[in-house]
Scaffold this active site. Structure first.
Site, PDB file in Angstrom:
ATOM      1  N   MET A 269       0.845  -1.201   0.000  1.00 21.21           N
ATOM      2  CA  MET A 269       0.000   0.000   0.000  1.00 21.21           C
ATOM      3  C   MET A 269       0.875   1.243   0.000  1.00 21.21           C
ATOM      4  O   MET A 269       1.800   1.356   0.792  1.00 21.21           O
ATOM      5  CB  MET A 269      -0.905  -0.052   1.243  1.00 21.21           C
ATOM      6  CG  MET A 269      -1.782   1.163   1.411  1.00 21.21           C
ATOM      7  SD  MET A 269      -2.977   1.328   0.054  1.00 21.21           S
ATOM      8  CE  MET A 269      -3.129   3.110  -0.015  1.00 21.21           C
ATOM      9  N   GLU A 304       4.709   0.710  -5.841  1.00 24.53           N
ATOM     10  CA  GLU A 304       4.242   1.549  -4.719  1.00 24.53           C
ATOM     11  C   GLU A 304       4.990   2.878  -4.705  1.00 24.53           C
ATOM     12  O   GLU A 304       4.397   3.917  -4.435  1.00 24.53           O
ATOM     13  CB  GLU A 304       4.403   0.815  -3.387  1.00 24.53           C
ATOM     14  CG  GLU A 304       3.719  -0.557  -3.314  1.00 24.53           C
ATOM     15  CD  GLU A 304       2.258  -0.559  -3.706  1.00 24.53           C
ATOM     16  OE1 GLU A 304       1.569   0.459  -3.516  1.00 24.53           O
ATOM     17  OE2 GLU A 304       1.782  -1.601  -4.239  1.00 24.53           O
ATOM     18  N   HIS A 307       3.611   5.294  -7.266  1.00 25.02           N
ATOM     19  CA  HIS A 307       2.344   5.918  -6.861  1.00 25.02           C
ATOM     20  C   HIS A 307       2.551   7.300  -6.240  1.00 25.02           C
ATOM     21  O   HIS A 307       1.618   8.092  -6.174  1.00 25.02           O
ATOM     22  CB  HIS A 307       1.637   5.042  -5.821  1.00 25.02           C
ATOM     23  CG  HIS A 307       0.662   4.054  -6.402  1.00 25.02           C
ATOM     24  ND1 HIS A 307      -0.262   4.396  -7.366  1.00 25.02           N
ATOM     25  CD2 HIS A 307       0.450   2.743  -6.123  1.00 25.02           C
ATOM     26  CE1 HIS A 307      -1.000   3.322  -7.656  1.00 25.02           C
ATOM     27  NE2 HIS A 307      -0.583   2.305  -6.923  1.00 25.02           N
ATOM     28  N   GLU A 326      -4.167   3.103 -10.777  1.00 25.96           N
ATOM     29  CA  GLU A 326      -3.653   1.736 -10.842  1.00 25.96           C
ATOM     30  C   GLU A 326      -3.187   1.334 -12.244  1.00 25.96           C
ATOM     31  O   GLU A 326      -2.091   0.818 -12.415  1.00 25.96           O
ATOM     32  CB  GLU A 326      -4.668   0.741 -10.297  1.00 25.96           C
ATOM     33  CG  GLU A 326      -4.929   0.884  -8.800  1.00 25.96           C
ATOM     34  CD  GLU A 326      -3.669   0.840  -7.935  1.00 25.96           C
ATOM     35  OE1 GLU A 326      -2.620   0.354  -8.414  1.00 25.96           O
ATOM     36  OE2 GLU A 326      -3.728   1.302  -6.775  1.00 25.96           O
TER      37      GLU A 326
HETATM   38 ZN   LIG Z   1      -1.218   0.288  -6.941  1.00 24.51          ZN
END
Ligand SMILES: [Zn+2]
Length: 882
Positions: A269, A304, A307, A326
């Site tokens: 995450m 990650e 992101h 995503e």
């Molecule tokens: Zn992701």
């Protein structure tokens, strides 16, 4: 458990929040069963909304201890608090400070959403809607705030206190307690909030950004596991550098932290500055992790981290836009891996994944568009369609525009929307603006579900030296979408001559061709290529330029020619796959009719040519020797699917390869079986991959010498890749050495849960009728824990999603077992339960006996008591339509 009011949620109903939150000050006193959360929220009316409105905050299983506005506590008639929400009917007209206190029980949180405690470590997971399990909030991604988080806890039990942003203060408190204050200057939605507290070990490093700022890098793990973080740290540093070079993106805080935890619903995450990872995607050493594990760690660390710009700095306006972060970030991590490793091999493995999961999803009752328009439970949309197909859509934009214009579009996106919660329209508009191209029709890739089918039929006219290519496209109905419109399909193509070289393309017709890419945007089109001096072989959808199902009139000889000569390595591999798929499907039909399977030697000749081609990298050859998966074959067959016949046909083909090419396979095995110090780099990994494919094929007939070779490798391996490859091959052979090896493996690694997961997975995947009994027995094994998502996924998940013949047992017992587990997990961890339930996604394609058994099991789940929104949604969608 979450109740179901206000659902379903529809994209068309989006409107801005009536209220905004500019600042969030949290003060959290960690306690195993009674953690106090004080939240001070700086609220103001949203100028983009319609005017004075009640304030309604989201909650989930919360209980409110106190509430005040601007320092004055609120009389009970001024608000209404339930576990699911907090409503203030008449809030002040202007800006105000709302102070809330809630008490939560992290130890009782088995859902692993919100704040929970795992092996003594406090940890949060807030995407998608977990923050509302910590405090009442406007829990939607378009409400972005600056967070300051103060955490206090016992100093001895919880020496490490982490949250997003930069550390601004620490100190000791009376009663053996201490505190830390973290401040994140970048406004973010609540789903990116994170907090970690525990007794953790730490590995330190640093990185100097392109503008010369020094960033501290820290990886926190369970004490004693620090020596398994080196590869993750190296991957992180390469990711930071790559994003600067490939996209001009620099990291923006003084510190970047990764925490590895053992109980985690997802892979990882991307919380701002504080990524939380499933420990299987951090911890690795040559003794504990396979080459595949190393590659996953590299890709997920990168994903990650990436992101930070695609997801965090620019987030999603609402959850319908999930693919905005995503799909784009998967595309970015795939590009990263392609640059770090072999681009063709990466493309092949990504396409295998896409076909084996996303195409299968697209073909069944759970099909949905890349950007869905309605959901009952957003947690169920973290799917292959949103992620993998979402990445393909971004890649098509790049293919349509070319690299330079694509980069310009990305630059514009970062410049224009930094700090915002954006939509797909805004993203695509950036590419339209830099290129002047119209993307209106292209947007159907986001709105229409299903895998388009393209037919490409070519014909050569020797008299006029022209080659005519006829193209058509179609898209079958999917749930909720009966009528489909034509898509914009970029088809990279070439005409391969007898000498293996591409002809120069002079095209006329109604289809645009730009830099070797034909753009099919109507239901059918024809292109005529002139000046073609000899009959060529069509190579189309090169590098898998569009995520389509392709049907061509290529002959076996044409496929053999492409496999040997195509300048596009992906299509060399694809030609072999197409060839194998034709044989496999014919043999499935033959087997079901009680006839002999055919033994086409054209494919064997093509494979022999690949094995003889010394210019090919070993990882590519390994891919070439691996036939389409059982799921892929089933999806191609489409209906009346018999998993046993598919398994038998695939086994027959593999035995055929072994018989025809045994000498070559043995030579390759011996060539690459040479001992050298283990290194996880992609070239070494490629050699091991090829060696282990050869090892497996050499044993496929079950003959004593082959099995002995496998056991010898298992026993003497000096790394996990080779040892596990040996065990995996043995697992498919009902021989005494199989039991010996499984027992030995457990004895060696019983203290390491991540390795025991591999042991569980291999046993769950064995295609024997006795496997279900074995899996049932293993659920009572001390190594298994129903509360740990990694254990559940390894044993039950592998049985349901990775063992087609035994999950789909003709007597229905596999379905009943999985249904039992879905119902069992429904109450404790609905997300993991719902994910397991998706194993039923292809049930309608099965032959009638299995179909009836599967339907019975799905109906039993759908009728379960106290069904979570997550499981209910999957069960009902699986049953709907048809
Ligand atoms: Zn992701």
């Amino acid at each position: 458990m979450r109740t179901d009011h206000a659902r379903p949620v529809r994209l068309a109903d989006y409107r801005p929040s009536d209220w905004l939150i500019d600042k969030v000050d949290l003060d959290i006193a960690l306690h195993p069963s009674a953690t106090k959360v004080r939240a001070r929220l700086s609220m103001r009316p949203n100028p983009a909304a319609d005017g004075p409105a009640p304030l309604r905050l989201d909650g989930d299983e919360l209980s409110l201890s106190s509430i005040s506005i601007d320092g004055a506590s609120l009389p009970s008639e001024a608000y209404a608090a339930t576990p699911d929400n907090l409503t203030i009917a008449q809030p002040p007209h202007g800006a105000f400070q709302l102070e809330l206190e809630t008490t939560i029980n992290p130890s009782a949180n088995t859902q692993l959403m919100g704040l929970y405690r795992s092996n003594g470590t406090y940890c949060t997971q807030c995407e998608a809607e977990g923050f509302r399990r910590i405090t009442y909030f406007l829990d939607r991604p378009d409400v972005m705030a600056v967070y300051t988080t103060r955490i206090e806890a016992d100093r001895a039990d919880v020496p490490v206190l982490l949250a997003n942003g930069n550390l601004v203060e620490t100190g000791t408190l009376p009663g053996e307690k201490h505190f830390a204050v973290w401040h994140d200057p970048h406004p973010k939605p609540a789903y990116l909030f994170a907090l970690v507290g525990g007794n953790l070990g730490c590995v330190d490093d640093s990185f100097t950004t392109m503008s010369g700022r020094k960033v501290a890098l820290k990886i926190y793990v369970e004490r004693g596991k620090e020596d398994r973080c080196a590869y993750a740290m190296d991957s992180l540093k390469r990711s930071l550098r790559w994003d600067e070079e490939a996209f001009g993106r620099e990291y923006d805080l003084d510190i970047f932290m990764i925490v590895a935890v053992s109980d985690f619903n997802m892979g990882a995450m991307e919380n701002k500055g504080l990524n939380v990872f499933n420990d299987k995607y951090v911890l690795a050493s040559s003794d504990t992790a396979t080459d595949g594990d190393f590659a996953s760690i590299e890709a997920i660390i990168a994903h990650e981290y990436f992101h930070n710009w695609t997801g965090n700095r620019i987030t999603c306006r609402d959850w319908f836009q999930l693919c905005l972060k995503e799909g784009l970030t998967v595309f970015r991590d795939q590009e990263f891996t392609s640059d770090q490793r072999s681009r063709p091999v990466k493309r092949i493995s990504d396409v295998r994944l896409l076909r084996g999961h996303q195409f299968v999803e697209d073909a069944g009752p759970l099909a949905h568009p890349v950007r869905p328009e309605i959901y009952h439970e957003i947690n169920n949309f973290y799917t292959a369609t949103v992620y993998e197909k979402g990445a393909e859509v971004v890649r098509m934009i790049k293919t349509l525009l070319g690299s330079d214009a694509f980069r310009k579009g990305m630059d514009l996106y970062f410049e224009r929307h930094d700090g915002e919660a954006a939509t797909i329209e805004q993203f695509v508009q950036c590419f339209a603006d830099v290129s002047g191209k119209d993307f209106t029709q292209f947007m159907r890739w986001y709105s229409q579900a299903g895998t388009p089918e393209v037919t490409a039929n070519g014909k050569y006219d020797a008299a006029t030296k022209t080659y005519r290519l006829d193209l058509t496209q179609s898209l079958a109905p999917t749930p909720g979408q009966k009528i489909k419109e034509p898509m914009v399909i970029p088809l990279a193509l070439g005409l391969v001559g007898r000498d293996g070289k591409d002809a120069t393309l002079h095209a006329k017709g109604n289809t645009r061709i730009e830099h070797g890419v034909a753009i099919l945007s109507s239901p059918s089109a024809s292109i005529e290529f002139s000046g073609i001096s000899e009959e060529p072989v069509l190579s189309i959808n090169r590098a898998f330029s569009a995520p389509i199902r392709l049907v061509t009139n290529l002959s076996a000889a044409d496929l053999q020619h492409l496999a040997a000569h195509d300048s596009d390595p992906f299509n060399r591999w694809q030609a072999l796959q197409t060839f194998a798929l034709r044989i496999l499907i014919a043999n499935v039909t033959a087997l079901r009719a009680g006839k002999n399977t055919n033994s086409d030697n054209g494919l064997m000749d093509a494979l022999a040519a690949i094995l003889a081609d010394k210019t090919l990298e070993p990882a590519f050859v390994a891919q070439a020797l691996t036939p389409p998966s059982e799921a892929d074959i089933a999806r191609e067959i489409g209906s009346d699917v018999d998993p046993d016949a598919i398994f038998a046909a695939r086994g027959h083909l593999r035995r055929k390869i072994s018989e025809c090419l045994g000498a070559e396979l043995l030579a390759l095995y011996e060539r690459f079986a040479v001992r050298e110090p283990y290194s996880p780099d992609s070239v070494s990994a490629g050699r091991r991959a090829l060696k282990n494919v050869c090892l497996d094929l050499l044993a496929v007939n079950g003959q004593a010498d082959g099995i002995a070779r496998v056991f010898e490798q298992y026993k003497s391996a000096d790394n996990m890749t080779d040892r596990l490859a040996g065990l995996a091959t043995l697992s498919f052979h009902d021989k005494p050495l199989r039991g010996t090896a499984f027992e030995d493996f457990y004895q060696r690694y019983s203290s390491d849960p991540l390795i025991v997961d591999k042991w569980l997975m291999l046993q769950a995947a064995i295609p024997d009728p006795i496997t279900l009994d074995r899996v049932v027995a293993l659920t009572a094994h001390p190594a298994f824990a129903v509360t740990n998502p990694n254990r559940v996924r390894s044993l039950i998940g592998t049985f349901a999603q990775g063992n087609p013949t035994q999950f789909n047992r003709a007597d229905g017992a596999g379905y009943e077992f999985v249904a039992d587990y879905v119902l069992k997990l429904n109450g404790t961890n609905p997300q993991v339960a719902a994910r397991l339930m998706t194993a039923f996604k292809s049930w309608r394609a099965l032959e009638s006996t299995r179909q009836a058994h599967a339907e019975k099991a799905i109906r039993r789940v759908a009728a379960g008591e106290n069904l979570s929104a997550d499981v209910k949604d999957i069960a009902e969608r699986a049953l709907a339509g048809g």
